[in-house]
Design an enzyme around this catalytic site. Structure first.
Site, PDB file in Angstrom:
ATOM      1  N   LYS A   1       0.828  -1.196   0.110  1.00 33.15           N
ATOM      2  CA  LYS A   1      -0.006   0.038  -0.034  1.00 33.15           C
ATOM      3  C   LYS A   1       0.878   1.122   0.209  1.00 33.15           C
ATOM      4  CE  LYS A   1      -4.651   0.963   0.214  1.00 33.15           C
ATOM      5  NZ  LYS A   1      -5.610  -0.003  -0.053  1.00 33.15           N
TER       6      LYS A   1
ATOM      7  N   ASP B   1      -6.869   4.188  -4.857  1.00 31.59           N
ATOM      8  CA  ASP B   1      -7.764   3.946  -3.357  1.00 31.59           C
ATOM      9  C   ASP B   1      -8.302   5.124  -3.204  1.00 31.59           C
ATOM     10  OD1 ASP B   1      -7.575   1.865  -1.022  1.00 31.59           O
ATOM     11  OD2 ASP B   1      -7.266   3.575  -0.123  1.00 31.59           O
TER      12      ASP B   1
HETATM   13  N1  GLU Z   1      -7.153   0.123  -3.166  1.00 31.69           N
HETATM   14  C1  GLU Z   1      -8.056  -1.138  -3.568  1.00 31.69           C
HETATM   15  C2  GLU Z   1      -8.169  -2.057  -2.590  1.00 31.69           C
HETATM   16  O1  GLU Z   1      -7.985  -1.621  -1.118  1.00 31.69           O
HETATM   17  C3  GLU Z   1      -7.589  -1.760  -4.576  1.00 31.69           C
HETATM   18  C4  GLU Z   1      -6.169  -2.122  -4.974  1.00 31.69           C
HETATM   19  C5  GLU Z   1      -5.632  -2.976  -6.054  1.00 31.69           C
HETATM   20  O2  GLU Z   1      -6.159  -2.807  -7.189  1.00 31.69           O
HETATM   21  O3  GLU Z   1      -4.409  -3.303  -6.160  1.00 31.69           O
HETATM   22  O4  GLU Z   1      -8.484  -3.376  -2.471  1.00 31.69           O
END
Ligand code: GLU
Length: 426
Positions: free
Chosen positions: A116, A156
């Site tokens: 993240k 996100d």
């Molecule tokens: N931010 C999204 C999540 O928390 C998607 C993450 C992604 O597609 O890599 O799942």
């Protein structure tokens, strides 16, 4: 209903997401009998990059921002996870979100580890040029970590397809050729996938459908409250309303609205598109955030931010089912209360996995330069999330544990298996 109008969708008292993530992991580790060394390894993040970088503002001044990219674990493959632009982003929050990505990818069987990132910034305070400059500089600062074979960011909270396109372009400029697989959630015109934008909300809807089917309860006529009307909340609200459910309460950053007869989601959708506050739609009474979370509904969908359902408000929640659109909206203290009160919680790592599932499809399409039709993406999303959810439900019945404990047990076991099969280097 207009009591306690704490405008804004969020319960602002900050909870420590990392504490919640570690507690959830430890309870899965207890259940699985994982040894202390592996516990120590998995309660830390493998790689943590903090960057401080300057951005030239439109008025000629310079502001310095702090950003992060964190890899939790890569035993199962390249790391995957979004980038958050939000003023509250900090190291512990990003660590927790990276851990949750490891479990999310494992529980739905994607060949990824968890990561993240984010920048502590309110993107709404920036002009478009400032946002682009901040994004390109941040992408440059984290460019030693990212790449299609090692770390693939995605949207996100506070980020979107345009921001992903800028990151893809920045990375491509550094390399001298187009590298579309370095991020997912891009616009379709530059290597994005059909169906990526609505994927999280759609996956959530499929999980809700399955939950209701298992309870022999039709969705039609069920009452719903949704916290957050962003990329997740707005999409799931729309699908639920389309299936005949009655969305009676909604909040977003501008405030909350309530109408016992059901809100007109299509009308609110156009308010959102025009960036107008939902409360301007005159569709019902204004409500505060705590009013929303405590509405007597069949289904509550927290789709905003972590730490919303906690020990201090879980007793007042009247929903029968909670389906987590956000990451980490329920603390372990609230989980225990819900379990005791017989409220079913469908946990984030399975409920909101639709986004990363279609991110995976996007990455596969980019690597092959061969793109799928919308219905192919949708069919595969449906199959993947449903199969994974059924495995979680089966595990919960078999081991007599909650859905969160079951999802975590399935996920942690897969990650530990990968660590053990690969062996500890050297
Ligand atoms: N931010 C999204 C999540 O928390 C998607 C993450 C992604 O597609 O890599 O799942």
């Amino acid at each position: 209903m207009a009591t306690n109008v704490d405008y804004g969708a969020l319960n602002l008292e900050k909870t420590n997401a990392l504490e919640s993530a570690i507690a959830q992991f430890n309870s899965a580790a207890d259940h699985l009998g994982i040894d202390q060394g592996i516990r120590d390894y998995l309660t830390k993040c493998k790689r943590e990059l903090t960057v401080h970088f300057p951005v030239r503002k439109d008025d000629g001044t310079t502001d310095v921002y702090t950003g992060y990219r964190i890899h939790h674990n890569e035993a199962r493959g390249p790391v995957k996870g979004g980038l958050r632009f939000h003023p509250d982003v900090d190291l512990d929050e990003v660590r927790a979100l990276a851990m949750w990505m490891t479990w999310k990818c494992a529980v739905v069987n994607l060949p990824y580890g968890g990561a993240k990132g984010g920048v502590a910034v309110d993107p709404k305070t920036l002009s478009l040029r400032e946002l682009e400059t901040l994004t390109r500089r941040f992408a440059t600062e984290i460019s030693s970590l990212i790449g299609p074979a090692k770390d693939v960011p995605a949207p996100d909270m506070g980020t979107n397809p345009q921001i992903m396109a800028w990151i893809m372009d920045t990375y491509s400029m550094h390399h001298g050729y187009t590298v579309s697989g370095v991020v997912t959630g891009k616009p379709v015109s530059v290597g994005g996938s059909m169906g990526r934008e609505e994927a999280t909300g759609k996956g959530l809807f499929y999980v809700i459908q399955d939950t209701m089917k298992a309870r022999n309860t039709p969705l039609e006529g069920r009452t719903v409250a949704v916290q957050g009307f962003g990329n997740v909340g707005s999409v799931v609200a729309r699908y639920l309303a389309g299936a005949g459910a009655k969305v009676i309460g909604l909040t977003d950053v501008s405030g909350g609205i309530y109408n016992a007869n059901g809100l007109d989601i299509e009308a609110l959708w156009s308010y959102k598109k025009d960036r107008r506050p939902l409360t301007d739609a005159n569709q019902g009474d204004e409500i505060g955030n705590s009013d929303l979370l405590e509405l007597p509904v069949d289904i509550l969908v927290p789709a905003a931010i972590e730490g919303q359902l906690r020990g201090d408000n879980a007793d007042r929640v009247q929903a029968k089912i909670i389906v987590e659109g956000a990451n980490g909206p329920t603390t372990p203290a609230a989980d225990a209360i819900f379990n005791e009160r017989g409220i079913l919680v469908v946990p984030d790592i399975i409920a909101n996995a639709g986004g990363v599932i279609v991110s995976y499809f996007e990455w596969v399409q980019d690597l092959q330069s061969f793109f799928w039709e919308h219905n192919e993406v949708d069919t595969k999303l449906h199959r993947l999330i449903t199969t994974a959810y059924e495995a979680v439900v089966a595990r919960s019945l078999q081991d007599k544990i909650t859905l969160r404990e079951a999802a975590m047990a399935v996920a942690v076991a897969k990650v530990v298996e990968a660590i053990n099969i690969r062996g500890i280097y050297p």
